[in-house]
Design a protein around this motif. Structure first.
Motif, mmCIF file in Angstrom:
data_model
loop_
_atom_site.group_PDB
_atom_site.id
_atom_site.type_symbol
_atom_site.label_atom_id
_atom_site.label_comp_id
_atom_site.label_asym_id
_atom_site.label_seq_id
_atom_site.Cartn_x
_atom_site.Cartn_y
_atom_site.Cartn_z
ATOM 1 N N ARG A 156 44.191 46.005 47.922
ATOM 2 C CA ARG A 156 44.436 47.303 47.285
ATOM 3 C C ARG A 156 44.740 47.170 45.803
ATOM 4 N NH1 ARG A 156 49.190 51.697 48.964
ATOM 5 N NH2 ARG A 156 48.717 53.208 47.306
ATOM 6 N N TYR A 157 45.572 46.219 45.428
ATOM 7 C CA TYR A 157 46.058 46.159 44.057
ATOM 8 C C TYR A 157 45.336 45.122 43.182
ATOM 9 C CZ TYR A 157 49.950 48.882 45.947
ATOM 10 O OH TYR A 157 50.702 49.858 46.543
ATOM 11 N N VAL A 158 44.684 44.146 43.806
ATOM 12 C CA VAL A 158 44.090 43.063 43.028
ATOM 13 C C VAL A 158 42.564 43.024 43.152
ATOM 14 C CG1 VAL A 158 44.053 40.568 42.623
ATOM 15 C CG2 VAL A 158 46.196 41.692 43.286
ATOM 16 N N ILE A 159 42.076 42.965 44.390
ATOM 17 C CA ILE A 159 40.648 42.714 44.620
ATOM 18 C C ILE A 159 39.784 43.951 44.368
ATOM 19 C CG2 ILE A 159 38.935 41.954 46.289
ATOM 20 C CD1 ILE A 159 40.854 39.760 45.393
ATOM 21 N N LEU A 160 40.078 45.045 45.074
ATOM 22 C CA LEU A 160 39.200 46.218 44.993
ATOM 23 C C LEU A 160 39.109 46.836 43.598
ATOM 24 C CD1 LEU A 160 39.810 48.063 48.386
ATOM 25 C CD2 LEU A 160 37.842 46.694 47.689
#
Length: 250
Positions: A156-160
């Motif tokens: 949610r916070y890093v990859i997408l």
């Protein structure tokens, strides 16, 4: 070929006795936009979930998502459209199936067309987003884990957020494709842009005028999508992920 062009045909009354041919074409363009928009929203949301499952640490989830993608991606869209319209209502509980079959038009054709394009599009979107996720350095996920984030929070916070920036160009192609795929809905009775053009040529016998107007309609809709997505791409471009020079070139 001795064909008599007559652009004034657009101002003639259509067979419904209420609207001109120009108005019916605009109404068809409206249904094309609504259908493509609804299907695209569902495709992006569900495709993102599938992409996460395709790249998650759980092997069983990977296989389930892969099965979904391969099934919906490899069955021709026209076949899927007929399955949703003719077969699926027969497989549902009798009351629900009957309510779908008795749904008034154009909703009786719009709903299965929407579901068909959404499920088909989500399989294609999933592969584009998966490619964006896998293009990121493995250290990104490890850094998130080192900060104490669980796997869901890492996505949610890093990859997408980074993956979506990378895949804007291929997602643009998929959105344009959804607009074009919506024309298949005419086979189940939805009078979107192509359906209205076909109806016009059948009643007025002005084939070239009808499909010339439809061509301009698709060019206008898809041109707006391209311009919008290029604007978004420039605003969210991250140096090193989307080249600064490439972003400026757009």
């Amino acid at each position: 070929m001795n064909y008599q062009w007559s652009w004034s045909v657009f101002l003639e009354l259509s067979p419904d006795g209420v609207h001109t041919y120009l108005q019916t074409l605009l109404m068809g363009a409206g249904w094309t936009i609504v259908l493509a928009l609804c299907a695209s929203i569902c495709s992006v949301l569900f495709g993102s979930l599938l992409a996460i499952l395709r790249t998650a640490s759980s092997r069983s989830l990977n296989r389930m998502a892969m099965l979904y993608v391969e099934v919906f991606r490899n069955i021709p869209l026209l076949v899927q459209m007929f399955l949703w319209f003719f077969v699926v209502p027969e497989l549902l509980p009798i009351a629900l199936g009957d309510s779908l079959k008795q749904m008034p038009q154009p909703w009786g054709a719009f709903l299965p067309a929407w579901l068909c394009l959404a499920f088909y599009g989500s399989a294609r979107m999933a592969e584009q987003i998966r490619a964006g996720i896998q293009s990121l350095p493995a250290g990104q996920a490890r850094a998130g884990a080192a900060l104490g984030l669980n796997e869901g929070q890492v996505y949610r916070y890093v990859i997408l957020p980074q993956a979506f920036r990378i895949v804007i160009p291929p997602l643009t192609s998929e959105l344009i494709g959804t607009v074009k795929y919506s024309s298949v809905a005419l086979t189940i009775g939805l009078l979107e842009l192509t359906g209205q053009a076909r109806s016009m040529q059948e009643y007025s016998f002005h084939i070239f005028e009808a499909f010339s107007a439809a061509t301009l309609g698709y060019l206008a809709i898809n041109g707006l999508i391209v311009l919008s997505m290029r604007t978004i791409e420039r605003r969210v471009a991250v140096p090193g992920l989307l080249g600064v020079a490439g972003a400026k070139a757009h």
